[in-house]
Design an enzyme around this catalytic site. Structure first.
Site, PDB file in Angstrom:
ATOM      1  N   ASP A 197       0.858  -1.183   0.000  1.00  0.00           N
ATOM      2  CA  ASP A 197       0.000   0.000   0.000  1.00  0.00           C
ATOM      3  C   ASP A 197       0.898   1.237   0.000  1.00  0.00           C
ATOM      4  O   ASP A 197       2.125   1.108  -0.040  1.00  0.00           O
ATOM      5  CB  ASP A 197      -0.961  -0.017   1.214  1.00  0.00           C
ATOM      6  CG  ASP A 197      -2.318   0.602   0.866  1.00  0.00           C
ATOM      7  OD1 ASP A 197      -2.329   1.763   0.424  1.00  0.00           O
ATOM      8  OD2 ASP A 197      -3.340  -0.082   1.034  1.00  0.00           O
ATOM      9  N   HIS A 270      -3.007   3.095  -4.659  1.00  0.00           N
ATOM     10  CA  HIS A 270      -2.360   2.661  -3.412  1.00  0.00           C
ATOM     11  C   HIS A 270      -0.950   2.146  -3.706  1.00  0.00           C
ATOM     12  O   HIS A 270      -0.544   1.096  -3.194  1.00  0.00           O
ATOM     13  CB  HIS A 270      -3.204   1.600  -2.706  1.00  0.00           C
ATOM     14  CG  HIS A 270      -4.435   2.162  -2.041  1.00  0.00           C
ATOM     15  ND1 HIS A 270      -4.374   2.990  -0.946  1.00  0.00           N
ATOM     16  CD2 HIS A 270      -5.758   2.032  -2.334  1.00  0.00           C
ATOM     17  CE1 HIS A 270      -5.599   3.338  -0.577  1.00  0.00           C
ATOM     18  NE2 HIS A 270      -6.462   2.782  -1.406  1.00  0.00           N
ATOM     19  N   GLU A 333      -9.824   2.771  -5.149  1.00  0.00           N
ATOM     20  CA  GLU A 333      -9.395   4.125  -4.827  1.00  0.00           C
ATOM     21  C   GLU A 333      -8.186   4.589  -5.650  1.00  0.00           C
ATOM     22  O   GLU A 333      -7.138   4.905  -5.093  1.00  0.00           O
ATOM     23  CB  GLU A 333      -9.080   4.220  -3.327  1.00  0.00           C
ATOM     24  CG  GLU A 333     -10.280   3.869  -2.470  1.00  0.00           C
ATOM     25  CD  GLU A 333     -10.017   3.952  -0.958  1.00  0.00           C
ATOM     26  OE1 GLU A 333     -10.923   4.387  -0.250  1.00  0.00           O
ATOM     27  OE2 GLU A 333      -8.919   3.597  -0.509  1.00  0.00           O
ATOM     28  N   TRP A 399     -17.015  -3.927  -1.283  1.00  0.00           N
ATOM     29  CA  TRP A 399     -16.741  -3.265   0.009  1.00  0.00           C
ATOM     30  C   TRP A 399     -17.535  -1.991   0.218  1.00  0.00           C
ATOM     31  O   TRP A 399     -17.878  -1.632   1.324  1.00  0.00           O
ATOM     32  CB  TRP A 399     -15.240  -3.002   0.163  1.00  0.00           C
ATOM     33  CG  TRP A 399     -14.653  -1.908  -0.693  1.00  0.00           C
ATOM     34  CD1 TRP A 399     -14.322  -1.991  -2.006  1.00  0.00           C
ATOM     35  CD2 TRP A 399     -14.314  -0.584  -0.286  1.00  0.00           C
ATOM     36  NE1 TRP A 399     -13.780  -0.809  -2.441  1.00  0.00           N
ATOM     37  CE2 TRP A 399     -13.771   0.085  -1.404  1.00  0.00           C
ATOM     38  CE3 TRP A 399     -14.416   0.118   0.930  1.00  0.00           C
ATOM     39  CZ2 TRP A 399     -13.333   1.417  -1.355  1.00  0.00           C
ATOM     40  CZ3 TRP A 399     -13.980   1.433   0.973  1.00  0.00           C
ATOM     41  CH2 TRP A 399     -13.450   2.070  -0.156  1.00  0.00           C
ATOM     42  N   ASP A 426     -12.068  -2.403  11.494  1.00  0.00           N
ATOM     43  CA  ASP A 426     -11.315  -1.235  11.968  1.00  0.00           C
ATOM     44  C   ASP A 426     -12.276  -0.174  12.504  1.00  0.00           C
ATOM     45  O   ASP A 426     -11.842   0.817  13.071  1.00  0.00           O
ATOM     46  CB  ASP A 426     -10.417  -0.651  10.860  1.00  0.00           C
ATOM     47  CG  ASP A 426     -11.158  -0.285   9.577  1.00  0.00           C
ATOM     48  OD1 ASP A 426     -12.269  -0.835   9.334  1.00  0.00           O
ATOM     49  OD2 ASP A 426     -10.639   0.543   8.799  1.00  0.00           O
ATOM     50  N   TRP A 474      -8.171  -3.315   8.549  1.00  0.00           N
ATOM     51  CA  TRP A 474      -7.272  -2.257   8.061  1.00  0.00           C
ATOM     52  C   TRP A 474      -6.594  -1.655   9.271  1.00  0.00           C
ATOM     53  O   TRP A 474      -7.254  -1.382  10.281  1.00  0.00           O
ATOM     54  CB  TRP A 474      -8.076  -1.197   7.303  1.00  0.00           C
ATOM     55  CG  TRP A 474      -8.765  -1.755   6.102  1.00  0.00           C
ATOM     56  CD1 TRP A 474     -10.079  -2.080   5.987  1.00  0.00           C
ATOM     57  CD2 TRP A 474      -8.163  -2.057   4.830  1.00  0.00           C
ATOM     58  NE1 TRP A 474     -10.335  -2.572   4.720  1.00  0.00           N
ATOM     59  CE2 TRP A 474      -9.180  -2.572   3.999  1.00  0.00           C
ATOM     60  CE3 TRP A 474      -6.864  -1.956   4.327  1.00  0.00           C
ATOM     61  CZ2 TRP A 474      -8.937  -2.982   2.684  1.00  0.00           C
ATOM     62  CZ3 TRP A 474      -6.624  -2.355   3.023  1.00  0.00           C
ATOM     63  CH2 TRP A 474      -7.654  -2.858   2.210  1.00  0.00           C
ATOM     64  N   THR A 475      -5.299  -1.415   9.183  1.00  0.00           N
ATOM     65  CA  THR A 475      -4.568  -1.200  10.427  1.00  0.00           C
ATOM     66  C   THR A 475      -3.980   0.203  10.612  1.00  0.00           C
ATOM     67  O   THR A 475      -3.008   0.367  11.348  1.00  0.00           O
ATOM     68  CB  THR A 475      -3.435  -2.239  10.533  1.00  0.00           C
ATOM     69  OG1 THR A 475      -2.598  -2.088   9.379  1.00  0.00           O
ATOM     70  CG2 THR A 475      -3.979  -3.644  10.575  1.00  0.00           C
TER      71      THR A 475
HETATM   72  C1  TNX Z   1     -10.755   1.860   2.390  1.00  0.00           C
HETATM   73  S1  TNX Z   1     -11.435  -0.991   1.567  1.00  0.00           S
HETATM   74  C2  TNX Z   1      -9.674   1.215   1.834  1.00  0.00           C
HETATM   75  C3  TNX Z   1      -8.454   0.995   2.647  1.00  0.00           C
HETATM   76  C4  TNX Z   1      -8.555   1.659   3.981  1.00  0.00           C
HETATM   77  C5  TNX Z   1      -9.934   1.413   4.568  1.00  0.00           C
HETATM   78  C6  TNX Z   1     -10.129   1.953   5.943  1.00  0.00           C
HETATM   79  C7  TNX Z   1     -10.513  -0.509   0.465  1.00  0.00           C
HETATM   80  C8  TNX Z   1     -10.573  -1.290  -0.734  1.00  0.00           C
HETATM   81  N1  TNX Z   1      -9.738   0.592   0.618  1.00  0.00           N
HETATM   82  O1  TNX Z   1      -7.320   1.441   1.918  1.00  0.00           O
HETATM   83  O2  TNX Z   1      -7.576   1.145   4.814  1.00  0.00           O
HETATM   84  O3  TNX Z   1     -10.891   2.012   3.721  1.00  0.00           O
HETATM   85  O4  TNX Z   1     -11.356   1.547   6.488  1.00  0.00           O
END
Ligand code: TNX
Length: 765
Positions: A197, A270, A333, A399, A426, A474-475
Site C-alpha cells: 500500500d 495505493h 481508490e 466493500w 477497523d 485495516w490497520t
Molecule cells: C478503504 S477498503 C480502503 C483501505 C482503507 C480502509 C479503511 C478498500 C478497498 N480501501 O485502503 O484502509 O478504507 O477503512
C-alpha cells in the site's frame, strides 16, 4: 451429507445440570455453531489409556489432534485400532460436502467421519472445542469428560475469509501465525494478506531491491486521528518486510490448517510506496515519499510498458511463492487526476480506443488479468474494478456496500462480501468513550452477526455467485498486534458463524452465551479480545419509557438516577424507567453482588420535541438507520465521536425535508441541530438549512440559516434563538429543509463523490 432438521441444543446454560457420578459436563459452546448438534446425558472420558486411531485417510488431521492432545495431557498418544476408549477417524464417502464431517460420541468412543482431510480437520477443531477450555493449561488432568454429542456439520459458504493489512502497520511472523491459527479454530479458510500500500511495501521481491530498501520504510507516521488538524507526525522511521523465506513459512503454516493465503498486490492505486522506490513507475517522474499519513493518494502507476513489465515481474515472484488460485490485485481508490494530464496515459487511451480514464483503469486491470490467467491464476479486485468494464474472469470483493456485489453477480461474476457496514473491523465496536482510537464508524458485534452475505436483490441462481463473506482489518490505527486482536475479536467469531452456519441455525443470544464461555478459550490462547458482554444498553420505547438490557443471561442490572455510581444495593432494574423529566441514568451489570462491566451513563433530555411526530422525506441509508426517524426527537443525543451509533441517521448525497408536528401548539425559544462532520469518512455537515414554522395564529415564518462548516471537530452542534421569530405565538409544526453538502472537493478524501449527511437529535426548547 444429508442434514436432518437442525435442532440446536445450543446451551442456554453454561453448565449442564446433569451431574453423573460427580462429573460436571460443560455444555458445548462451539463457534461457529454446527448445523446440527444434539447432546445427551452420557459422556466419554479421556484417560491415561485413551488412544487415537491412525486413520490412514486423514493422517494430517489425526496428527494435528494428536499434537494437541499430547500437549494437553503431557503424555505420548498411541495410534491403533480398537473398539473401546478410542478416538476414531473414519472415511465416509457418503459425506458429500468436502468440508463436512460428523462426530458421534458415546461412552466407548469418539467417532469422527469425513470424506476429506479438510472435513476431518474441522471435526478435530469441533472436538477440541468440546474439551475443557483450560485443557492446554492444566497438566495433570487425569480424566477429561466430553459430553456425548452428535454433530452433523458442513459450511454454508465455501469462502470464509479474514483480511489483514500489514502495510499501514506490520506484525511479526509469530503474530501472523497466531491470527491464522485462530482462523483455523473458527473454520475459516482464506487469509487475505494485504501486502502493499502507499505506506509500505511488505513483501520481498528479489528482482527489485529498492522495494526492500526504500518502499518498505516510511520516514514518519501520523499521530492521532486523521481528522485532527493540523496533522502531526512522530518523526520515527517505520517499516520492514517479510522475506520470501518467511512468506513460505506462513503459507505452509496456513496450509497445514486448511487455509489458503491470498496475496494482495495493489494496483493501479495505493502504489505510492512502490513509486517512491521507482519513480519511473509513476506518471509525473517526480520523486515521492512513502506515505506517512492515511488516505487516498494521487500518485498511481502510469500505464506504461515499463510499469506492466515491473508488475508482471513482481507477480511472477508472488506466484512462485503463493499457490493460491486467487491473486488480489486491488483496484480500489485510484484517483485519475495524474492520468488526465499524462501524455503516456493519454496515448494508451488513444491507441486502444478508450473513452476515458475509467476505461483506462479497466484496460489496466484487464491486462493484468490476462497475464495472471495465462499463468493459471484468477484475479480478485475491489468493487471499483466494475467501473469502466469488468475484467472477464474477475472475482469482485464488494466493500462499498452491496451494489457492486449485485451488479457483478448478475453479470455472472463471483463475489466476496466485505461491505464496510458489516465487515470493517477497523470501525468502533462500542459507543464507550474509552475505546482505543479507531478510524471511525460503528460496527458492533450484533451487526456483524446479523450480516446475511446474500443481497436480497439476487435470485437463487445469481446468489450462487456469492462465494462468502470476509472480515477486513485495516490497520491505520492499530500499531500493535494487541490492538489488532482487540479489534478483530470477538467480531471474527461472529463472522465465522456468518460464513459457516446456515441462517436458520443462527441465533444471536445463543451465540453470546457461547461467546461468554469461549472467553476462557481465548484467554488460554492469549488473545486480547474486546469484552463488551457485560454492558447495559438502553432504548426508549413507544410509551416513552426507557428500557435497559444486557446481553448475557443470569445477570442483574442496577441503576441510579441521582448521579451516583451504582453499587450492589442500588435499584434493581425490573421495568422500564418513565421518561417525563430530564433523566441521568447510571447503570452497571452485576452478578453475585459484583460489578462485572463498566458503568453505562445515559442522559435523556426531556425537551418539547419528545413525543411529537417526525417525518423525513428520505429513508436513511440502511447501514446508518439509527433508531429510525423518531430517534431524532427521543431526547437522546448521538455520540460525539461515533456517527454509526443508534442515534445518528446517515443519508448519502440526499437533500432532506424533516417535519415535526406537535400534538399541541408549543412556544419555542431555542432549537438545537446536530450534524456530524468527518471529512476523512466523506461526512460533511450541510452549508446551510432553511426552516418553516406555522403558528397557531396561522402566520408562517421562514428563514435560511448559514452554517459555518469550518469545524475542525467531529460535530457541528448548532443552536439558534427561535424566540426572535416568535415572542408569544405558539408553533403547530416546524419543517427543516436541509440540502446535502454536495460533491466532495478536490484534495479531500473521496473527492468527486457525494458527501454524506449525518444528523441526530433535534432539541426543541
Ligand atoms: C478503504 S477498503 C480502503 C483501505 C482503507 C480502509 C479503511 C478498500 C478497498 N480501501 O485502503 O484502509 O478504507 O477503512
Amino acid at each position: 451429507m444429508k442434514l436432518r432438521l437442525a435442532i440446536l441444543f445450543l446451551s442456554l446454560m453454561f453448565i449442564i445440570g446433569c451431574k453423573e457420578q460427580g462429573v460436571q459436563l460443560l455444555s458445548p459452546s462451539i463457534i461457529p455453531a454446527p448445523q446440527f448438534l444434539k447432546v445427551d446425558a452420557r459422556h466419554f472420558s479421556i484417560d491415561a489409556a485413551t488412544i487415537i486411531s491412525n486413520g490412514d485417510d486423514f493422517t494430517h488431521s489425526v496428527d494435528f489432534l494428536k499434537a494437541f492432545l499430547e500437549q494437553g495431557t503431557g503424555r505420548n498418544w498411541e495410534t491403533n485400532y480398537t473398539t473401546e476408549n478410542i478416538i476414531t477417524f473414519e472415511y465416509d464417502g457418503a459425506i458429500t460436502s468436502k468440508e463436512g464431517y460428523t462426530i458421534e460420541i458415546n461412552e466407548q468412543q469418539i467417532l469422527i467421519k469425513a470424506s476429506t482431510d479438510t472435513g476431518a480437520f474441522y471435526a478435530a477443531q469441533s472436538l477440541i472445542q468440546l474439551m475443557p477450555t483450560d485443557f492446554l493449561d492444566s497438566k495433570n488432568i487425569s480424566e477429561i469428560h466430553i459430553p456425548a454429542v452428535t454433530i452433523n456439520d458442513e459450511p454454508r459458504f465455501k469462502y470464509r475469509g479474514m483480511h489483514l493489512d500489514v502495510s499501514r502497520h506490520m506484525y511479526d511472523v509469530d503474530f501472523i501465525k497466531k491470527y491464522i491459527n485462530a482462523m483455523a479454530m473458527l473454520k475459516m479458510n482464506n487469509f487475505h494478506w494485504h501486502l502493499t500500500d502507499d505506506q509500505g511495501w511488505r513483501i520481498e521481491i528479489k528482482k527489485y531491491p529498492r522495494l526492500q530498501e526504500v518502499a518498505a520504510y516510511r520516514d514518519s507516521t501520523l499521530l492521532g486521528h486523521y481528522n485532527d488538524t493540523p496533522h502531526q507526525y512522530d518523526g520515527k522511521k517505520y517499516g520492514g518486510f517479510y522475506t520470501q523465506e518467511e512468506v513460505r513459512e506462513v503459507i505452509a503454516f496456513a496450509k497445514a490448517r486448511h487455509i489458503n493465503v491470498i496475496p494482495e498486490i495493489e494496483l493501479p492505486g495505493h502504489a505510492q510506496a512502490a513509486i517512491a522506490a521507482y519513480p519511473e513507475l509513476g506518471c509525473t517522474g517526480e520523486n515521492v515519499q512513502v506515505a506517512m499519513k492515511w488516505g487516498v493518494f494521487e500518485d498511481i502507476y502510469c500505464p506504461s510498458e515499463e510499469t506492466f513489465t515491473f508488475l508482471e515481474n513482481v507477480l511472477d515472484e508472488v506466484m512462485e511463492l503463493f499457490p493460491s488460485k486467487y491473486i488480489h490485485i486491488g483496484g480500489d481508490e485510484a484517483p485519475k487526476t495524474q492520468w488526465k494530464t499524462s501524455a503516456v496515459a493519454q496515448q494508451v487511451i488513444k491507441e486502444n480506443g478508450l473513452t476515458d480514464e475509467y476505461e483506462l483503469q479497466s484496460y489496466f486491470i484487464q491486462r493484468m488479468e490476462r497475464y495472471l490467467n495465462s499463468k493459471g491464476r484468477q484475479i480478485i479486485g475491489w468493487d471499483e474494478i466494475l467501473e469502466g468494464g469488468l475484467a472477464p474472469n474477475a472475482t469482485v470483493m464488494s466493500w462499498r456496500g452491496t451494489q457492486g456485489a449485485v451488479e457483478a453477480a448478475q453479470a455472472g461474476h463471483d463475489v466476496i462480501m466485505t461491505p464496510t457496514s458489516h465487515a470493517y473491523f477497523d470501525y468502533y465496536q462500542s459507543e464507550n468513550d474509552d475505546e482505543p482510537l479507531a478510524i471511525g464508524g460503528f460496527l458492533p458485534l450484533e451487526k456483524v452477526y446479523n450480516f446475511n452475505p446474500i443481497p436480497q436483490e439476487l435470485t437463487k441462481e445469481e446468489s450462487k455467485h456469492i462465494l462468502g463473506p470476509q472480515g477486513n482489518v485495516w490497520t491505520e490505527y492499530m500499531k500493535t498486534s494487541d490492538q489488532v486482536e482487540y479489534m478483530a475479536f470477538p467480531r471474527m467469531l461472529a463472522m465465522s458463524e456468518v460464513a459457516w452456519t446456515n441462517e436458520a441455525n443462527k441465533d444471536y443470544s445463543g451465540f453470546l452465551n457461547r461467546l461468554e464461555a469461549f472467553h476462557k478459550r481465548l484467554d488460554a490462547l492469549d488473545i486480547n479480545y474486546a469484552n463488551h458482554l457485560y454492558e447495559v444498553s438502553g432504548v426508549l420505547n413507544d410509551s416513552l419509557a426507557y428500557e435497559l438490557s444486557t446481553v448475557t443471561l443470569g445477570k442483574e442490572i442496577r441503576y441510579t438516577t441521582d448521579g451516583t455510581i451504582p453499587v450492589a444495593t442500588s435499584t434493581l432494574y425490573e421495568r422500564a424507567i418513565p421518561f417525563n423529566q430530564n433523566l441521568e441514568i447510571n447503570t452497571t451489570v452485576f452478578k453475585d453482588g459484583k460489578a462485572l462491566g463498566k458503568m453505562f451513563k445515559q442522559e435523556l433530555i426531556y425537551h418539547k420535541g419528545v413525543g411529537a411526530t417526525l417525518t423525513i422525506d428520505k429513508t436513511p441509508h440502511s447501514a446508518y438507520a439509527g433508531s429510525g426517524a423518531t430517534g431524532l426527537i427521543n431526547g437522546i443525543k448521538g455520540s460525539d465521536s461515533r456517527y454509526g451509533d443508534s442515534e445518528w441517521l446517515g443519508f448519502w448525497g440526499e437533500d432532506l425535508e424533516i417535519e415535526i408536528e406537535f400534538e399541541e401548539p408549543i412556544l419555542i425559544s431555542e432549537i438545537e441541530l446536530r450534524f456530524y462532520n468527518a471529512p476523512g469518512q466523506w461526512i460533511y455537515a450541510p452549508k446551510q438549512f432553511s426552516f418553516y414554522s406555522r403558528f397557531e395564529s396561522g402566520a408562517l415564518v421562514a428563514d435560511k440559516i448559514l452554517l459555518k462548516n469550518e469545524a475542525q471537530s467531529s460535530l457541528v452542534d448548532f443552536k439558534y434563538d427561535f424566540g426572535k421569530y416568535n415572542k408569544s405565538n405558539k408553533s403547530k409544526n416546524i419543517k427543516f429543509i436541509i440540502p446535502n453538502y454536495g460533491f466532495i472537493p478536490e484534495g479531500k478524501q473521496g473527492a468527486g463523490n457525494k458527501a454524506w449527511t449525518f444528523i441526530d437529535e433535534i432539541v426543541i426548547r
